[in-house]
Write a protein that holds these residues in place. Structure first.
Motif, PDB file in Angstrom:
ATOM      1  N   PRO A  39       0.868  -1.173  -0.043  1.00  0.00           N
ATOM      2  CA  PRO A  39      -0.107  -0.063   0.021  1.00  0.00           C
ATOM      3  C   PRO A  39       0.796   1.279  -0.135  1.00  0.00           C
ATOM      4  N   LEU A  40       2.003   1.271   0.517  1.00  0.00           N
ATOM      5  CA  LEU A  40       2.947   2.441   0.504  1.00  0.00           C
ATOM      6  C   LEU A  40       3.462   2.586  -0.635  1.00  0.00           C
ATOM      7  N   ARG A  41       3.684   1.509  -1.542  1.00  0.00           N
ATOM      8  CA  ARG A  41       4.026   1.777  -2.871  1.00  0.00           C
ATOM      9  C   ARG A  41       3.053   2.395  -3.690  1.00  0.00           C
ATOM     10  N   SER A  96       6.100   2.127  -9.683  1.00  0.00           N
ATOM     11  CA  SER A  96       5.404   1.248 -10.427  1.00  0.00           C
ATOM     12  C   SER A  96       6.591  -0.314 -10.495  1.00  0.00           C
ATOM     13  N   PRO A  97       5.856  -1.435 -10.474  1.00  0.00           N
ATOM     14  CA  PRO A  97       6.391  -2.745 -10.726  1.00  0.00           C
ATOM     15  C   PRO A  97       7.027  -2.708 -12.065  1.00  0.00           C
ATOM     16  N   PRO A  98       8.058  -3.556 -11.901  1.00  0.00           N
ATOM     17  CA  PRO A  98       8.762  -4.321 -11.123  1.00  0.00           C
ATOM     18  C   PRO A  98       9.957  -3.898 -10.416  1.00  0.00           C
ATOM     19  N   VAL A  99      10.397  -2.776 -10.590  1.00  0.00           N
ATOM     20  CA  VAL A  99      11.514  -2.231  -9.963  1.00  0.00           C
ATOM     21  C   VAL A  99      11.060  -1.116  -9.006  1.00  0.00           C
ATOM     22  N   TYR A 100       9.925  -0.895  -8.821  1.00  0.00           N
ATOM     23  CA  TYR A 100       9.390   0.021  -7.915  1.00  0.00           C
ATOM     24  C   TYR A 100      10.138   1.588  -8.002  1.00  0.00           C
ATOM     25  N   GLY A 101      10.422   2.135  -9.157  1.00  0.00           N
ATOM     26  CA  GLY A 101      11.139   3.507  -9.092  1.00  0.00           C
ATOM     27  C   GLY A 101      10.231   4.581  -8.818  1.00  0.00           C
ATOM     28  N   PRO A 102      10.882   5.726  -8.599  1.00  0.00           N
ATOM     29  CA  PRO A 102      10.176   7.014  -8.306  1.00  0.00           C
ATOM     30  C   PRO A 102       9.312   7.257  -9.373  1.00  0.00           C
ATOM     31  N   ALA A 103       7.879   7.844  -9.292  1.00  0.00           N
ATOM     32  CA  ALA A 103       7.065   8.307 -10.227  1.00  0.00           C
ATOM     33  C   ALA A 103       7.212   9.901 -10.133  1.00  0.00           C
ATOM     34  N   LYS A 104       7.043  10.576 -11.334  1.00  0.00           N
ATOM     35  CA  LYS A 104       7.134  11.933 -11.272  1.00  0.00           C
ATOM     36  C   LYS A 104       6.207  12.568 -10.617  1.00  0.00           C
ATOM     37  N   GLY A 105       6.816  13.612  -9.610  1.00  0.00           N
ATOM     38  CA  GLY A 105       5.874  14.173  -8.769  1.00  0.00           C
ATOM     39  C   GLY A 105       5.929  13.637  -7.311  1.00  0.00           C
ATOM     40  N   SER A 106       6.346  12.439  -7.253  1.00  0.00           N
ATOM     41  CA  SER A 106       6.248  11.620  -6.013  1.00  0.00           C
ATOM     42  C   SER A 106       7.499  11.393  -5.227  1.00  0.00           C
ATOM     43  N   PHE A 107       8.529  12.059  -5.544  1.00  0.00           N
ATOM     44  CA  PHE A 107       9.913  11.425  -5.026  1.00  0.00           C
ATOM     45  C   PHE A 107       9.853  11.620  -3.641  1.00  0.00           C
ATOM     46  N   GLY A 108       9.435  12.696  -3.049  1.00  0.00           N
ATOM     47  CA  GLY A 108       9.621  12.653  -1.431  1.00  0.00           C
ATOM     48  C   GLY A 108       8.988  11.376  -0.860  1.00  0.00           C
ATOM     49  N   LEU A 109       7.750  11.351  -1.378  1.00  0.00           N
ATOM     50  CA  LEU A 109       6.960   9.973  -0.628  1.00  0.00           C
ATOM     51  C   LEU A 109       7.607   8.557  -1.078  1.00  0.00           C
ATOM     52  N   TRP A 110       8.064   8.649  -2.258  1.00  0.00           N
ATOM     53  CA  TRP A 110       8.980   7.381  -2.701  1.00  0.00           C
ATOM     54  C   TRP A 110       9.968   7.204  -1.722  1.00  0.00           C
ATOM     55  N   TRP A 111      10.868   8.450  -1.556  1.00  0.00           N
ATOM     56  CA  TRP A 111      11.981   8.032  -0.756  1.00  0.00           C
ATOM     57  C   TRP A 111      11.622   7.815   0.628  1.00  0.00           C
ATOM     58  N   LEU A 112      10.668   8.190   1.032  1.00  0.00           N
ATOM     59  CA  LEU A 112      10.094   7.513   2.614  1.00  0.00           C
ATOM     60  C   LEU A 112       9.883   6.167   2.467  1.00  0.00           C
ATOM     61  N   VAL A 113       9.191   5.671   1.269  1.00  0.00           N
ATOM     62  CA  VAL A 113       8.865   4.152   1.187  1.00  0.00           C
ATOM     63  C   VAL A 113      10.048   3.451   1.352  1.00  0.00           C
TER      64      VAL A 113
END
Length: 274
Positions: free
Chosen positions: A49-51, A57-74
């Motif tokens: 759910p955090l991802r 996005s799978p399979p590598v779960y890289g950062p999405a545009k505009g969501s880097f801060g939340l992605w870094w927390l995940v």
């Protein structure tokens, strides 16, 4: 007379140490892989759910545009979770490593009590917090936290004294050999995890066509499988590394040989006496 030991009672090279860790994993595959599998599945279930919130996005779960801060927390949360799991498995592997070094038989069911969960679980939570915060603040700090304090689970089980301070002292001996060994093992298994967790899924998606529906559930399963093997192996590295460091720097092999020559309990020197 003790049986033929599974672990060598002598200093080892890095390659020999990693081979010895795999020997320990093969000997205790059932408890280590089952524990690693359960924890790896729980980790993926918590991260899914955090991802999604971070639009990773799978399979590598890289950062999405505009969501880097939340992605870094995940990502930092993931590093905290794996630190907890590796610490717990290091303690479980350490419960088997002492008898393996001495050539003493020990049933798998006896490992759980020897792993000292009452002490190890709080230490693993603290270690996870250190690694998670360090990863969030920048990975230079994570390198230090993971390399310096990761032996704490094995220390609590084998040395039966001390905790983070003792783990750090062992890690920095001989030019920080323990810390570098842990990091080298982590990077080795990280590459394996990428292949098993994302590589074949990405190739399959290219061949069969991108299908986000099945990628959503197949990728976490693939990562759970990859992490199961890697986490168990890294736990064994910690257990073997602790014993090898004590042999190299504290003469543990000599103490065990002397105890045997005197007819004393050869397991007694495993308990660290400051």
């Amino acid at each position: 007379m003790p049986a033929q030991p599974d672990l060598p009672l002598r200093p080892m090279t890095l390659g020999e140490l990693l081979d010895a860790a795999m020997t320990l994993l093969r000997a205790r595959a059932l408890p280590l892989l089952v524990t690693a599998g359960v924890l790896a599945v729980l980790e993926q279930a918590a991260l899914m759910p955090l991802r999604e919130l971070a639009s990773a996005s799978p399979p590598v779960y890289g950062p999405a545009k505009g969501s880097f801060g939340l992605w870094w927390l995940v990502v930092a949360t993931g590093f905290a979770a794996e630190a907890f799991i590796i610490c717990v498995l290091g303690a479980l592997a350490a419960a088997a490593a002492g008898p393996a070094l001495l050539g003493r038989p020990l049933p798998n069911r006896a490992l759980w009590g020897r792993a000292r969960p009452v002490l190890v679980l709080p230490a693993a939570i603290v270690f996870a917090g250190l690694c998670g915060v360090a990863a969030f603040a920048g990975f230079v700090g994570w390198l230090l936290a993971y390399g310096m304090f990761g032996l704490v689970g094995a220390v609590l089980v084998i040395d039966r004294t001390g905790s983070f301070g003792r783990a750090a002292r062992l890690a920095v001996r001989n030019g920080m050999r323990g810390a570098w060994t842990r990091l080298a093992a982590y990077l080795t298994w990280f590459a394996v995890r990428i292949v098993l967790g994302a590589g074949w899924v990405a190739v399959f998606a290219i061949v069969s066509g991108d299908r986000p529906g099945w990628l959503t559930w197949l990728t976490p399963l693939a990562w759970a499988f990859a992490n199961t093997i890697a986490y168990a192996a890294l736990g064994c590295v910690d257990a073997v590394l602790l014993l090898e460091t004590r042999i190299r720097t504290e003469g543990l092999d000599i103490a065990i040989s002397r105890a045997r020559s005197r007819g004393e309990d050869d397991a007694a020197p495993l308990v660290y006496a400051p």
